[in-house]
Write an enzyme that holds these catalytic residues in place. Structure first.
Site, PDB file in Angstrom:
ATOM      1  N   ASP A 107     167.781  49.725  24.765  1.00 21.48           N
ATOM      2  CA  ASP A 107     167.208  50.311  23.457  1.00 21.48           C
ATOM      3  C   ASP A 107     167.754  51.725  23.240  1.00 21.48           C
ATOM      4  O   ASP A 107     167.864  52.426  24.026  1.00 21.48           O
ATOM      5  CB  ASP A 107     165.625  50.313  23.786  1.00 21.48           C
ATOM      6  CG  ASP A 107     164.766  50.843  22.668  1.00 21.48           C
ATOM      7  OD1 ASP A 107     164.958  50.090  21.371  1.00 21.48           O
ATOM      8  OD2 ASP A 107     164.396  51.961  22.764  1.00 21.48           O
ATOM      9  N   ASN A 151     150.123  32.796  25.518  1.00 21.07           N
ATOM     10  CA  ASN A 151     149.339  33.032  26.597  1.00 21.07           C
ATOM     11  C   ASN A 151     149.010  32.051  27.443  1.00 21.07           C
ATOM     12  O   ASN A 151     148.252  31.217  27.461  1.00 21.07           O
ATOM     13  CB  ASN A 151     148.048  33.399  25.925  1.00 21.07           C
ATOM     14  CG  ASN A 151     146.987  33.975  26.648  1.00 21.07           C
ATOM     15  OD1 ASN A 151     147.266  34.268  27.968  1.00 21.07           O
ATOM     16  ND2 ASN A 151     145.889  34.431  26.224  1.00 21.07           N
ATOM     17  N   GLU A 156     171.978  48.743  21.717  1.00 21.66           N
ATOM     18  CA  GLU A 156     171.467  48.883  20.439  1.00 21.66           C
ATOM     19  C   GLU A 156     172.068  50.047  19.616  1.00 21.66           C
ATOM     20  O   GLU A 156     171.838  51.341  20.262  1.00 21.66           O
ATOM     21  CB  GLU A 156     169.933  48.986  20.279  1.00 21.66           C
ATOM     22  CG  GLU A 156     169.466  49.178  18.870  1.00 21.66           C
ATOM     23  CD  GLU A 156     167.937  49.472  18.925  1.00 21.66           C
ATOM     24  OE1 GLU A 156     167.251  49.330  17.750  1.00 21.66           O
ATOM     25  OE2 GLU A 156     167.347  50.240  19.803  1.00 21.66           O
ATOM     26  N   ASN A 176     144.251  37.462  32.442  1.00 21.08           N
ATOM     27  CA  ASN A 176     144.944  38.859  32.599  1.00 21.08           C
ATOM     28  C   ASN A 176     145.233  39.454  31.108  1.00 21.08           C
ATOM     29  O   ASN A 176     145.960  40.332  30.914  1.00 21.08           O
ATOM     30  CB  ASN A 176     146.365  38.788  33.137  1.00 21.08           C
ATOM     31  CG  ASN A 176     147.465  38.087  32.571  1.00 21.08           C
ATOM     32  OD1 ASN A 176     147.144  37.677  31.194  1.00 21.08           O
ATOM     33  ND2 ASN A 176     148.388  37.522  33.166  1.00 21.08           N
ATOM     34  N   ASP A 189     151.984  36.595  27.771  1.00 18.12           N
ATOM     35  CA  ASP A 189     152.442  37.139  29.098  1.00 18.12           C
ATOM     36  C   ASP A 189     153.591  36.186  29.514  1.00 18.12           C
ATOM     37  O   ASP A 189     154.150  35.087  29.081  1.00 18.12           O
ATOM     38  CB  ASP A 189     151.367  36.877  29.933  1.00 18.12           C
ATOM     39  CG  ASP A 189     150.380  35.498  29.974  1.00 18.12           C
ATOM     40  OD1 ASP A 189     151.193  34.364  29.670  1.00 18.12           O
ATOM     41  OD2 ASP A 189     149.221  35.459  29.972  1.00 18.12           O
TER      42      ASP A 189
END
Length: 611
Positions: A323, A131, A352, A136, A158
């Site tokens: 994905d 972080n 994948e 945010n 983030d």
């Protein structure tokens, strides 16, 4: 009176202009080989307008659908230099203008170098990594708020956290980062994995901004590192703005509404499969919260192609991991992939394909000898080596050699490399964000970690490691996905243990990290490992021996998976040992004479640079 009319006209124009709520892509680039760009305009009854564009730019097509809130305008940009265009929308006497910018393209953008066998890919989940900006952690415009006490909640990691820890990843020896998706996911809960995206042109505000993502790539490129985007072509999230107001009924697969995928990817190439089973694999939804995109709709396919190309140009990306690749409509995903490769000939894309048979995985790789049987080519350069992953998950618990037990499973995996068009361009991995944690499976046995990482770093293919394993992180998938996606220690203010720092690591974390760092940094400059031939020998007594070699160099790797000492007869390997007389072990820095016999401790690996 004239002033009143002018004010009234401005009010009407302003009110009408509000018709445009979305314009996608938000801009485009000059000099693209895909010179036609289809601009989507979205707003209340926008389709009731006629459209024109400035500067003699040609509109080649205007597509309207059954939903009047959409209009798709295709323009030809082949000879259009960087400039601001104006789209004029007119409905009777009312009209308004929308600017659309053609931006200058990066020099030599089309020939960008992608990830390859010289790289080690570091997979991280941004919400769980670090972080870097706690302001945010939550967003007023997004439903799920930060709650680090909830295992499956948003924890606040983030893009800034990744940027601040690039030095750590670089020190480890990784050269590329694959981050799970960063585009907006506005699901009410479990949005931290970000695979149910609600806006694919916008970085999730809890991760940062589009500019932050662009800055991440720039900071990585300063370090000669590569950024790989996790791209999702198969589905979006149920909170996606286009799902809430569909451009066409068939933008998503309808049954009508939801139907579950049967997950049987083999139906895509099974010549005996029923049409119903094949349909429910491709068109069924992955989960109820992820509506399945219909790539066979030309508007959908073109939207996905343009979005992918836009991100490559905008963020200066170095590759894609796609994905659930094999759940897409196979002909459409091939078109999507080819369109990207046509634009960027040296761009690497890894698919994948979570299957457990080499022939079935091979089917999805570019120029596959298996796909050729059915005249199918996905054009996807790389696929994930899930059969090797399967072996990693049990080999090291099989201490006694058997016909089908122990390191013979590694040997047998590589014997099937002839099924692949390019076995060197496979992604190899011990684990990822969806699988059991390697250190959990083997109860944090450091010697087992050494064995696994030795093979991963020295076999053919592109190694991928999962964040935290390099400091001994574990996690039980049986307790749920959140347990294999825990926060990296030190990524949050107030963490009692900061494993990003050498001084902050525990003795166990230091042991894991120092070994990983030594191994991966050695690999970084070893072309013989990147591109050399792999020659291996049938294992004996649960000892696996293989060589990576080229015309100028040879490396001998020995894995002893048995519990006790083993004597290795070196005469067996004479065709590779040749005139070499010794080997320098890069792990222990010891020199070992290559006489008739070599002794190796139980559960130990050697990486010998032959001299």
């Amino acid at each position: 009176m004239k002033k009143q009319i002018t004010v009234l006209f401005l009010l009407i124009t302003t009110f009408t202009f509000a018709q445009i709520d979305k314009m996608e892509p938000p801009f485009w680039y000059e000099g693209m080989s895909k010179s036609e760009v289809q601009v989507l305009f979205y707003g209340k009854n926008i389709a009731k307008n006629t459209v024109s564009v400035s500067n003699n730019v040609v509109i080649t097509n205007v597509a309207k659908t059954e939903n009047p809130n959409y209009i798709f305008v295709t323009i030809e940009t082949k000879n259009v230099s960087a400039q601001s265009l104006k789209f004029t929308f007119k409905n009777g006497k009312k009209s308004f203008v929308k600017d659309f910018e053609i931006k200058k393209r990066r020099e030599n953008s089309a020939n960008r170098k992608s990830f390859d066998t010289s790289d080690v890919m570091y997979l991280l989940m941004p919400d769980r990594f670090a972080n870097g900006n706690d302001s945010n952690d939550s967003s007023p415009n997004l439903q799920e708020k930060a709650n680090r006490s909830l295992p499956g909640g948003r924890h606040g990691g983030d893009i800034e956290g990744i940027i601040k820890n690039l030095d750590y990843i670089q020190e480890l020896g990784a050269t590329a980062i694959w981050s799970t998706p960063l585009c907006e996911d506005n699901d009410k809960d479990y949005s931290y994995h970000t695979y149910g995206q609600s806006d694919v042109y916008q970085i999730d505000a809890r991760y940062g901004t589009n500019e932050d993502y662009k800055r991440l790539a720039a900071e990585m490129h300063k370090r000669d590192m590569k950024l790989i985007m996790d791209y999702v072509t198969n589905h979006w999230g149920a909170e996606h703005w286009m799902f809430k107001d569909m451009p066409t009924y068939d933008w998503f697969h309808q049954f009508p509404g939801y139907a579950q995928s049967n997950y049987r990817m083999s139906t895509q190439f099974d010549s005996n499969a029923s049409k119903r089973d094949a349909k429910y694999c491709m068109d069924g939804w992955f989960v109820p919260s992820m509506p399945d995109l219909n790539q066979s709709n030309p508007l959908v396919l073109n939207y996905l192609i343009q979005n992918a190309i836009w991100w490559i140009e905008y963020a200066d990306l170095d590759g894609f991991r796609v994905d659930t690749y094999s759940y897409n409509d196979k002909d459409s995903i091939a078109k999507w992939t080819k369109a990207i490769i046509d634009e960027y000939p040296f761009f690497n894309i890894v698919a994948e394909v979570w299957m457990h048979d080499q022939a079935q995985i091979s089917y999805w790789q570019k120029n596959s000898p298996i796909g050729k049987i059915q005249s199918y080519n996905s054009f996807c350069p790389s696929v994930m080596d899930f059969t090797l992953h399967d072996a990693f998950g049990n080999v090291f618990n099989e201490n006694n050699a058997g016909w089908n037990e122990g390191v013979i499973k590694f040997y047998d995996n590589f014997t099937n490399d002839f099924l692949y068009a390019n076995p060197s361009n496979l992604l190899v991995f011990l684990e990822n964000h969806d699988t059991g944690r390697f250190n959990e499976i083997y109860k944090n046995d450091f010697k087992t970690y050494q064995l696994g990482m030795t093979l991963l770093a020295t076999t053919r293919g592109i190694p991928q490691i999962y964040y935290g394993s390099e400091i001994g992180m574990a996690g039980d998938k049986g307790k749920g996905d959140a347990d294999i996606r825990q926060d990296f220690p030190g990524g949050w203010k107030g963490d009692s243990n900061n494993a990003f720092s050498s001084l902050g690591r525990t003795s166990v974390q230091k042991q894991y990290f120092d070994f990983s760092k030594k191994l991966l940094n050695w690999r970084k400059n070893k072309e013989v490992i990147h591109t050399g031939k792999l020659t291996h020998y049938i294992p004996e007594n649960n000892v696996y021996v293989y060589f990576r070699h080229n015309d100028t160099e040879s490396v001998m790797i020995i894995l002893n998976n048995s519990l006790g000492h083993q004597k290795v007869n070196l005469n067996r390997f004479q065709e590779n040992i040749k005139n070499y007389t010794s080997g320098s072990d890069i792990l222990s820095s010891k020199t070992i004479d290559l006489k008739e016999e070599l002794s190796i401790e139980g559960k130990t690996s050697l990486i010998l640079e032959l001299k």
